[in-house]
Motif scaffolding. Structure first.
Motif: not given
Length: 339
Positions: A286-296
Motif C-alpha cells: 500500500m502506497v500512501f502519498h499526499g491524501g491518497q493510498v494505492d494498493t499495488v
C-alpha cells in the motif's frame, strides 16, 4: 593551324583555373564545417540522483557508503536521535511482537544517532539493495555470521568498532549512541549500483492514483505494536513515534509492504523465538502519498535486489522522489486500518 593550337592552350588554362577554384572552395567548406559553432550550447552536465530518495544531488554523490543504523523503537529507547537527518527509514518486526527501525544515512552523516540496538538476519534483505553498511550495538553469533556471509559490512560495538558512546540519561541496552562521522572515517566507500525504489524519472508523469483518499492510518505489526500515521500538509508523520520533539522523520511517501515472516533459528536472552522477515519475493503493498493510498503489487527477486511495483492494471508503478518510510509488515498477521 596556329590559331587552333592557341585555342587549345586557352581551353587547358581555363580548365586548370576552374579545378583550382573548385579545390579552394572545397577546402574552405571543409574548414567551415570543422570549425566549432560559437552559438552552440555545451551539453548540460549529468546530475546524479540519490539512490534512497530519487532527488538530484547537485554536489554529486558523497564518498561515504550508505549506513544503515539499527534504532530502538520503544519508549525505553526514547528519544530517538538523528531520524530527521535520515534519507529513508524502514520499520521491521523483532521478537516479542516489537519493532525496530533501520535508518538509512547517505546524504547527511550525523554525529549523534540512536539509541542503537542489535542486528537481525532480516537486515540482509533490508540493507542489501544499496550495499548498506550496518551499524549495530551487536547481535547473536548466528545472526552476525549470517549477515556477514550475506555480504553486509557490519560496524558493531561488540566487535570494537569506533564511534559508540553512552547516554548518561539511559541504561543498557537502551543507552548506546553512535557518531556516524567517526564511523565514516573508518568505512570504505562503495559504489551504490541501484536505487532502492523505482523513482519517477525527471520529466516523466507520475503513476496515476487509482486508490482511495487517506488522511490517517494505523499499521499493526502484532497485538502489542502498531504505528499510527497522519497526513500533515503533504507529508506523512508518525503520531506515536519516539523521536525527540520536532526531530522525527517526515515521509513524502509511506509504503506498507506485506512480507512473509519465518523463524530466524535462535531465541533472544529471554527465550523468545526471533522472527526473520524474508524481504524477497512478491506480495501486496500500500502506497500512501499526499491524501491518497494505492494498493499495488511489490516484487523483489532476491535479498540484494531493489523493490519494484506493479499497479492494478499491470503497468509499472513508480514512487515520486522524496523521503520514504517503509513499513515491513508480517503477511497475514499484520494489517492496515485507514482513518
Amino acid at each position: 593551324m596556329l590559331a587552333v593550337m592557341k585555342l587549345r592552350m586557352i581551353a587547358a588554362v581555363s580548365a586548370a583555373a576552374l579545378t583550382l577554384t573548385a579545390c579552394s572552395s572545397s577546402s574552405d567548406d571543409t574548414k567551415k564545417a570543422d570549425a566549432p559553432d560559437a552559438t552552440a550550447s555545451p551539453a548540460a552536465p549529468v546530475v546524479p540522483t540519490s539512490p534512497l530518495t530519487g532527488l538530484e544531488m547537485r554536489k554529486g554523490r558523497p564518498g561515504n557508503p550508505v549506513f544503515v543504523v539499527k534504532i530502538e523503537n520503544t519508549s525505553a529507547g526514547a528519544p530517538q536521535y538523528g531520524l530527521d537527518k535520515a534519507d529513508l527509514v524502514l520499520e521491521e518486526l523483532v521478537e516479542g511482537g516489537l519493532t525496530r527501525l533501520a535508518a538509512f544515512f547517505y546524504s547527511s552523516i550525523p554525529s549523534k544517532v540512536g539509541h542503537v540496538r542489535s542486528l537481525r538476519t532480516s537486515d540482509i534483505g533490508i540493507a542489501g539493495p544499496v550495499g548498506g553498511q550496518l551499524v549495530a550495538s551487536g547481535g547473536a553469533a548466528g545472526a552476525y555470521n549470517k549477515v556477514e556471509k550475506g555480504g553486509i559490512t557490519v560496524f558493531s560495538e561488540d566487535a570494537g568498532s569506533p564511534g559508540f558512546s553512552s547516554d548518561p540519561a539511559k541504561y543498557r541496552p537502551y543507552n548506546r549512541l553512535i557518531n556516524l562521522k567517526t564511523v565514516a572515517k573508518e568505512a570504505k566507500g562503495s559504489k551504490v549500483k541501484r536505487s532502492y525504489l523505482p523513482f519517477t524519472k525527471a520529466g516523466a508523469a507520475p503513476s496515476a492514483a487509482t486508490g482511495k483518499p487517506a488522511q490517517a492510518a494505523t499499521v499493526r505489526f502484532s497485538n502489542s505494536t502498531s504505528t499510527s500515521w497522519k497526513l500533515d500538509g503533504e507529508q506523512w508523520v508518525r503520531t506515536n513515534g519516539h523521536a525527540a520533539p520536532g526531530k522525527d522523520f517526515k515521509a513524502d511517501t509511506m509504503i506498507v509492504v506485506f512480507a512473509r515472516v519465518g523463524d530466524a533459528g535462535y531465541t533472544d536472552p529471554a527465550g523468545n523465538p526471533v522472527p526473520e522477515t524474508v524481504f524477497k519475493g512478491e506480495g501486496e503493498a500500500m502506497v500512501f502519498h499526499g491524501g491518497q493510498v494505492d494498493t499495488v503489487t511489490w516484487k523483489k527477486p532476491s535479498l540484494n535486489k531493489a523493490l519494484t511495483f506493479t499497479a492494478s492494471d499491470g503497468s509499472d508503478y513508480t514512487i515520486d522522489p522524496g523521503k520514504v518510510f517503509i513499513e515491513l509488515v508480517p503477511k497475514g498477521a499484520g494489517s492496515v486500518t485507514l482513518g
